[in-house]
Scaffold this active site. Sequence first.
Site, PDB file in Angstrom:
ATOM      1  N   ASP A   1       0.866  -1.165   0.000  1.00 42.05           N
ATOM      2  CA  ASP A   1       0.000   0.000   0.000  1.00 42.05           C
ATOM      3  C   ASP A   1       0.914   1.229   0.000  1.00 42.05           C
ATOM      4  O   ASP A   1       2.090   1.137   0.384  1.00 42.05           O
ATOM      5  CB  ASP A   1      -0.910  -0.018   1.235  1.00 42.05           C
ATOM      6  CG  ASP A   1      -1.831   1.189   1.279  1.00 42.05           C
ATOM      7  OD1 ASP A   1      -2.491   1.471   0.270  1.00 42.05           O
ATOM      8  OD2 ASP A   1      -1.859   1.866   2.325  1.00 42.05           O
ATOM      9  N   ARG A   2       0.393   2.389  -0.407  1.00 39.17           N
ATOM     10  CA  ARG A   2       1.244   3.571  -0.473  1.00 39.17           C
ATOM     11  C   ARG A   2       1.228   4.357   0.835  1.00 39.17           C
ATOM     12  O   ARG A   2       2.197   4.366   1.571  1.00 39.17           O
ATOM     13  CB  ARG A   2       0.775   4.470  -1.642  1.00 39.17           C
ATOM     14  CG  ARG A   2       1.751   5.604  -1.936  1.00 39.17           C
ATOM     15  CD  ARG A   2       1.197   6.565  -2.949  1.00 39.17           C
ATOM     16  NE  ARG A   2       0.309   7.526  -2.290  1.00 39.17           N
ATOM     17  CZ  ARG A   2      -0.309   8.502  -2.921  1.00 39.17           C
ATOM     18  NH1 ARG A   2      -0.182   8.650  -4.223  1.00 39.17           N
ATOM     19  NH2 ARG A   2      -1.085   9.330  -2.256  1.00 39.17           N
ATOM     20  N   ASP A   3       0.123   5.018   1.125  1.00 35.79           N
ATOM     21  CA  ASP A   3       0.040   5.936   2.264  1.00 35.79           C
ATOM     22  C   ASP A   3       0.013   5.163   3.578  1.00 35.79           C
ATOM     23  O   ASP A   3      -0.856   4.334   3.798  1.00 35.79           O
ATOM     24  CB  ASP A   3      -1.210   6.819   2.132  1.00 35.79           C
ATOM     25  CG  ASP A   3      -1.250   7.532   0.788  1.00 35.79           C
ATOM     26  OD1 ASP A   3      -0.220   8.095   0.387  1.00 35.79           O
ATOM     27  OD2 ASP A   3      -2.310   7.504   0.129  1.00 35.79           O
TER      28      ASP A   3
ATOM     29  N   THR B   1      -2.554   0.889  -4.724  1.00 35.28           N
ATOM     30  CA  THR B   1      -3.126   1.947  -3.903  1.00 35.28           C
ATOM     31  C   THR B   1      -4.497   2.399  -4.379  1.00 35.28           C
ATOM     32  O   THR B   1      -4.721   2.572  -5.577  1.00 35.28           O
ATOM     33  CB  THR B   1      -2.152   3.149  -3.838  1.00 35.28           C
ATOM     34  OG1 THR B   1      -2.716   4.178  -3.017  1.00 35.28           O
ATOM     35  CG2 THR B   1      -1.832   3.707  -5.206  1.00 35.28           C
TER      36      THR B   1
ATOM     37  N   HIS C   1     -11.105   4.982  -8.361  1.00 34.53           N
ATOM     38  CA  HIS C   1     -12.545   4.946  -8.118  1.00 34.53           C
ATOM     39  C   HIS C   1     -12.891   5.137  -6.646  1.00 34.53           C
ATOM     40  O   HIS C   1     -12.044   4.978  -5.778  1.00 34.53           O
ATOM     41  CB  HIS C   1     -13.119   3.604  -8.585  1.00 34.53           C
ATOM     42  CG  HIS C   1     -12.819   3.298 -10.012  1.00 34.53           C
ATOM     43  ND1 HIS C   1     -11.895   2.343 -10.379  1.00 34.53           N
ATOM     44  CD2 HIS C   1     -13.296   3.828 -11.157  1.00 34.53           C
ATOM     45  CE1 HIS C   1     -11.829   2.289 -11.697  1.00 34.53           C
ATOM     46  NE2 HIS C   1     -12.662   3.189 -12.194  1.00 34.53           N
TER      47      HIS C   1
ATOM     48  N   CYS D   1     -16.134  -0.939  -8.845  1.00 41.35           N
ATOM     49  CA  CYS D   1     -15.082  -1.538  -9.677  1.00 41.35           C
ATOM     50  C   CYS D   1     -14.493  -2.757  -8.977  1.00 41.35           C
ATOM     51  O   CYS D   1     -14.683  -2.951  -7.786  1.00 41.35           O
ATOM     52  CB  CYS D   1     -13.992  -0.512  -9.950  1.00 41.35           C
ATOM     53  SG  CYS D   1     -13.100  -0.048  -8.455  1.00 41.35           S
TER      54      CYS D   1
ATOM     55  N   CYS E   1     -11.163  -3.175  -9.085  1.00 37.98           N
ATOM     56  CA  CYS E   1      -9.775  -2.842  -8.767  1.00 37.98           C
ATOM     57  C   CYS E   1      -9.624  -2.234  -7.370  1.00 37.98           C
ATOM     58  O   CYS E   1      -8.554  -2.294  -6.789  1.00 37.98           O
ATOM     59  CB  CYS E   1      -9.174  -1.900  -9.824  1.00 37.98           C
ATOM     60  SG  CYS E   1     -10.039  -0.351 -10.119  1.00 37.98           S
ATOM     61  N   ARG E   2     -10.693  -1.670  -6.817  1.00 37.50           N
ATOM     62  CA  ARG E   2     -10.599  -1.029  -5.508  1.00 37.50           C
ATOM     63  C   ARG E   2     -10.457  -2.073  -4.404  1.00 37.50           C
ATOM     64  O   ARG E   2     -11.273  -2.989  -4.292  1.00 37.50           O
ATOM     65  CB  ARG E   2     -11.832  -0.157  -5.264  1.00 37.50           C
ATOM     66  CG  ARG E   2     -11.793   0.588  -3.939  1.00 37.50           C
ATOM     67  CD  ARG E   2     -12.918   1.627  -3.868  1.00 37.50           C
ATOM     68  NE  ARG E   2     -13.119   2.143  -2.557  1.00 37.50           N
ATOM     69  CZ  ARG E   2     -12.351   3.045  -1.960  1.00 37.50           C
ATOM     70  NH1 ARG E   2     -11.304   3.525  -2.586  1.00 37.50           N
ATOM     71  NH2 ARG E   2     -12.622   3.461  -0.740  1.00 37.50           N
ATOM     72  N   LYS E   3      -9.385  -1.942  -3.623  1.00 32.34           N
ATOM     73  CA  LYS E   3      -9.235  -2.829  -2.472  1.00 32.34           C
ATOM     74  C   LYS E   3     -10.423  -2.581  -1.527  1.00 32.34           C
ATOM     75  O   LYS E   3     -10.790  -1.439  -1.347  1.00 32.34           O
ATOM     76  CB  LYS E   3      -7.908  -2.539  -1.747  1.00 32.34           C
ATOM     77  CG  LYS E   3      -6.673  -2.848  -2.569  1.00 32.34           C
ATOM     78  CD  LYS E   3      -5.385  -2.471  -1.857  1.00 32.34           C
ATOM     79  CE  LYS E   3      -5.218  -0.977  -1.795  1.00 32.34           C
ATOM     80  NZ  LYS E   3      -4.010  -0.524  -1.108  1.00 32.34           N
TER      81      LYS E   3
END
Length: 188
Positions: free
Chosen positions: A21-23, A69, A105, A111, A113-115
Amino acid sequence: MRQTDFSNVNVGGGRRAVFLDRDGVINKAFVLQGKPYPPKNLTEVSVLPGVAEALSQLKAAGFLLIVVTNQPDVARGNQSRSMVEAIHEQLGRQLPLDDFCICFHDTADGCDCRKPGWGLLRQAAQDHNIYLLQSFMVGDRWRDIAAGQAAGCRTIFIDYGYDEEQPKSWDWRTTSLLEAAHFIINHQ
């Protein structure tokens, strides 16, 4: 419990990856009233202590390093796509990251793709010939851990004690990416 369908992903061979994950994992998240938020611009981007060392160790151990992310502030109109991409360019210049997979999104968009969905991990596996069952997902929120579990990855939860829903389970819990890297290298 949701069953993962690996029929369209090369799970029998391929490369190993650490999905990040990024943040809150790579760069500092801004915590307001117990909830984490991303940086708004390039001047707010601050790589967390130990991250460069952790990524170098993981890279030396042969892992691909893929950032996955959710950036729903783009869909919400609070952030521009170009700023998210500029942040990724800056991080990519500073750190040995192989790719960035981004969901722009919001939850209502539905979608895959969204975790906590595993669409970003599935796409990365296809693009980079990644063996998901020998890969790891590192995140600081329940959505990250759920996405990793859905993809068949081992999961590492960086626990900052946010005032929000917590993951129900994980393979290992820690307080930093550097500790996570040591766990990954010792349990690969």
